[in-house]
Design a protein around this motif. Structure first.
Motif, PDB file in Angstrom:
ATOM      1  N   UNK A 199      -1.290  -4.992   3.715  1.00 12.06           N
ATOM      2  CA  UNK A 199      -0.006  -4.519   3.761  1.00 12.06           C
ATOM      3  C   UNK A 199       1.358  -4.736   2.839  1.00 12.06           C
ATOM      4  N   UNK A 200       1.251  -5.794   2.629  1.00  4.87           N
ATOM      5  CA  UNK A 200       2.173  -5.978   1.502  1.00  4.87           C
ATOM      6  C   UNK A 200       2.398  -5.033   0.416  1.00  4.87           C
ATOM      7  N   UNK A 201       1.092  -4.169  -0.509  1.00  2.00           N
ATOM      8  CA  UNK A 201       1.281  -4.038  -0.830  1.00  2.00           C
ATOM      9  C   UNK A 201       0.959  -2.089  -0.972  1.00  2.00           C
ATOM     10  N   UNK A 202       0.465  -1.791   0.850  1.00  2.61           N
ATOM     11  CA  UNK A 202       0.700  -0.212   0.878  1.00  2.61           C
ATOM     12  C   UNK A 202       1.941   0.413   0.768  1.00  2.61           C
ATOM     13  N   UNK A 203       1.606   1.321  -0.211  1.00  3.06           N
ATOM     14  CA  UNK A 203       3.033   2.540  -0.786  1.00  3.06           C
ATOM     15  C   UNK A 203       3.597   3.086   0.559  1.00  3.06           C
ATOM     16  N   UNK A 204       2.077   3.757   2.026  1.00  3.13           N
ATOM     17  CA  UNK A 204       2.420   4.412   2.695  1.00  3.13           C
ATOM     18  C   UNK A 204       3.717   4.125   3.608  1.00  3.13           C
ATOM     19  N   UNK A 205       4.171   5.152   4.318  1.00  2.00           N
ATOM     20  CA  UNK A 205       5.922   5.322   4.623  1.00  2.00           C
ATOM     21  C   UNK A 205       5.890   4.322   6.283  1.00  2.00           C
ATOM     22  N   UNK A 206       4.417   4.632   6.820  1.00  5.59           N
ATOM     23  CA  UNK A 206       3.996   3.841   8.114  1.00  5.59           C
ATOM     24  C   UNK A 206       2.464   3.061   7.929  1.00  5.59           C
ATOM     25  N   UNK A 207       3.021   1.860   8.667  1.00  4.64           N
ATOM     26  CA  UNK A 207       1.347   0.713   8.485  1.00  4.64           C
ATOM     27  C   UNK A 207       1.241   1.057  10.101  1.00  4.64           C
ATOM     28  N   UNK A 225       7.490   1.206   8.209  1.00  2.26           N
ATOM     29  CA  UNK A 225       7.906   1.302   9.836  1.00  2.26           C
ATOM     30  C   UNK A 225       6.222   0.930  10.363  1.00  2.26           C
ATOM     31  N   UNK A 226       6.317  -0.217  11.158  1.00  2.00           N
ATOM     32  CA  UNK A 226       5.081  -1.218  11.155  1.00  2.00           C
ATOM     33  C   UNK A 226       4.794  -0.553  13.547  1.00  2.00           C
ATOM     34  N   UNK A 227       3.587   0.087  13.173  1.00  2.00           N
ATOM     35  CA  UNK A 227       3.367   0.130  14.878  1.00  2.00           C
ATOM     36  C   UNK A 227       2.167  -0.033  15.274  1.00  2.00           C
ATOM     37  N   UNK A 228       1.976  -0.560  16.374  1.00  2.00           N
ATOM     38  CA  UNK A 228       1.117  -1.300  17.218  1.00  2.00           C
ATOM     39  C   UNK A 228       0.564  -0.543  18.245  1.00  2.00           C
ATOM     40  N   UNK A 229      -0.572  -0.255  18.742  1.00  2.00           N
ATOM     41  CA  UNK A 229      -1.611   0.518  19.431  1.00  2.00           C
ATOM     42  C   UNK A 229      -0.882  -0.518  20.926  1.00  2.00           C
ATOM     43  N   UNK A 230      -0.769  -1.684  20.911  1.00  2.00           N
ATOM     44  CA  UNK A 230      -0.248  -2.202  22.443  1.00  2.00           C
ATOM     45  C   UNK A 230       0.599  -3.580  22.160  1.00  2.00           C
ATOM     46  N   UNK A 231       1.197  -3.447  22.202  1.00  2.00           N
ATOM     47  CA  UNK A 231       2.622  -4.752  21.961  1.00  2.00           C
ATOM     48  C   UNK A 231       1.918  -5.919  22.541  1.00  2.00           C
ATOM     49  N   UNK A 245       0.878   7.470   6.764  1.00  2.00           N
ATOM     50  CA  UNK A 245       0.029   6.431   7.655  1.00  2.00           C
ATOM     51  C   UNK A 245      -0.571   6.258   7.181  1.00  2.00           C
ATOM     52  N   UNK A 246      -0.757   4.586   7.457  1.00  2.00           N
ATOM     53  CA  UNK A 246      -1.870   4.260   6.177  1.00  2.00           C
ATOM     54  C   UNK A 246      -2.586   3.020   7.730  1.00  2.00           C
ATOM     55  N   UNK A 247      -3.485   3.105   8.184  1.00  2.00           N
ATOM     56  CA  UNK A 247      -4.637   2.862   9.168  1.00  2.00           C
ATOM     57  C   UNK A 247      -5.116   1.316   8.977  1.00  2.00           C
ATOM     58  N   UNK A 248      -4.617   0.147   9.260  1.00  2.00           N
ATOM     59  CA  UNK A 248      -5.597  -0.969   9.453  1.00  2.00           C
ATOM     60  C   UNK A 248      -6.105  -1.970  10.386  1.00  2.00           C
ATOM     61  N   UNK A 249      -7.492  -2.541   9.888  1.00  2.00           N
ATOM     62  CA  UNK A 249      -8.053  -2.518  11.537  1.00  2.00           C
ATOM     63  C   UNK A 249      -8.928  -4.134  11.584  1.00  2.00           C
ATOM     64  N   UNK A 250      -8.771  -4.879  11.677  1.00  2.00           N
ATOM     65  CA  UNK A 250      -9.087  -6.231  11.651  1.00  2.00           C
ATOM     66  C   UNK A 250     -10.845  -5.799  12.165  1.00  2.00           C
ATOM     67  N   UNK A 251     -11.947  -6.532  11.992  1.00  2.00           N
ATOM     68  CA  UNK A 251     -13.135  -6.978  12.319  1.00  2.00           C
ATOM     69  C   UNK A 251     -13.580  -6.901  13.165  1.00  2.00           C
ATOM     70  N   UNK A 252     -12.874  -7.632  14.469  1.00  2.00           N
ATOM     71  CA  UNK A 252     -12.525  -7.652  16.095  1.00  2.00           C
ATOM     72  C   UNK A 252     -12.430  -6.122  16.449  1.00  2.00           C
TER      73      UNK A 252
END
Ligand code: 13P
Ligand code: SF4
Length: 335
Positions: A70-78, A98-104, A41-48
């Motif tokens: 996000x467009x380029x990642x080779x990870x299985x889960x974002x 698969x894109x998951x988010x801590x709170x929908x 999995x790759x963990x992407x975060x915004x500065x806020x």
């Protein structure tokens, strides 16, 4: 399965997140690192995002950088620690992941200010106009747009159309007015705004500048015109961060969400960063949406791979077209 977890899993959609408490003795940082490895999995975060989340992320960036990554990642889960439209953009660009988010339910007041059915009617009244939409909008709005922009490429996207081309700019009236000013265009603006960037007090910032004569005011273009007028530098979150690294001043008044201060202080520990004061006494320059994400929810969404961003395929394809156009123009310009 533990019945508490089974019930919580069933309620994810209603609540927006998995409502269980991780073991209080758990080292969440270590657990998140382990899950990244185990699940590719790759963990992407915004500065806020809160500092703890930024510290455990693989990539921290502004909206453009996050979309490109996000467009380029080779990870299985974002794993997307940001707001809903950002995670949705990741899914639009890289649907096999698969894109998951801590709170929908991490929304965005700016995105909410532009409901697609109303915008569609508005657009129909101006059939000769093209639509440039700020990325802070839903997939429904993106699907009605000709090109998407972010705070770091809005000028470039607007100038990709001939000067005589009538343009609707949505949903942020402040960013739109700023781009009108710097390009000399007269775009028709949707009347939306961000609750965080409209809260800064011109009077309090003016007084603060008097007390700190050496401090530079740096502002996000979502701020209102009086704040932008007195700013020494205007830029996206990445733009503001880079400016504080290359500029020689020692003190900055920062007119954007406070989360960005974490990276500014890390990059330039010898400098002073003062959050621009809001026009009341609450901490309203914290985005209440961004701050719904917590380290606990982040761990849980990785462990149980929920909540997940699921999209209608026709909507995804329609929303992808104007984002692809933005990414192409940006890449040509070296952004
Ligand atoms: P940036 O793309 O500049 O990070 O902005 C995102 C945002 O939500 C600003 O409010
Ligand atoms: Fe939306 Fe404003 Fe929060 Fe950015 S800071 S996510 S524009 S509400």
């Amino acid at each position: 399965m533990n019945p508490d977890i089974a019930t919580a899993l069933k309620e994810v959609e209603k609540r927006g997140f998995l409502d269980i408490e991780p073991d209080p003795a758990m080292d969440l940082f270590a657990a998140i690192e382990r899950l990244k490895r185990e699940k590719n999995a790759v963990l992407l975060a915004h500065y806020y995002q809160e500092p703890d989340i930024q510290d455990v992320a693989d990539y921290i960036g502004d909206s453009l950088g996050l979309a490109q990554t996000a467009e380029k990642t080779k990870a299985d889960m974002i794993v997307f620690a940001g707001v809903h439209f950002m995670a949705e953009t990741a899914k639009i660009l890289n649907p096999s992941k698969k894109v998951v988010i801590p709170d929908l339910k991490v929304g965005c007041s700016l995105s909410d200010s532009c409901p697609p059915p109303l915008f569609k009617k508005f657009k129909e009244k101006h059939p000769d106009h093209v639509v440039v939409s700020y990325i802070n909008c839903s997939a429904g709005i993106k699907a009605l747009s000709d090109v998407i922009c972010t705070s770091s490429n809005a000028r470039l996207m607007v100038e990709s159309f001939p000067k005589e081309q009538p343009i609707i700019f949505a949903p942020d009236r402040n960013l739109g007015a700023y781009i009108n000013k710097v390009t000399g265009r007269n775009m028709l603006l949707w009347d939306g705004a961000c609750m965080v960037h409209e809260i800064f007090s011109f009077e309090k910032i003016t007084k603060l500048k008097l007390r700190h004569p050496g401090a530079k005011l740096i502002a996000h273009p979502e701020c209102e015109e009086p704040i932008l007028k007195m700013a020494d530098f205007i830029g996206s979150t990445t733009g503001l961060l880079k400016y504080t690294q290359s500029d020689s001043s020692q003190e900055y008044i920062v007119a954007t969400e406070t989360g960005i201060l974490h990276q500014m202080m890390k990059a330039s520990p010898q400098k002073t960063f003062i959050p621009a004061p809001p026009n009341n006494s609450c901490a309203c320059n914290d985005c209440p949406h961004m701050k719904l994400n917590t380290l606990e929810k982040l761990y849980l969404c990785m462990e149980y791979e929920t909540p997940e961003i699921i999209m209608d395929e026709d909507l995804r394809l329609a929303a992808k077209k104007p984002i692809d156009r933005m990414l192409e123009i940006s890449a040509k310009a070296g952004l």
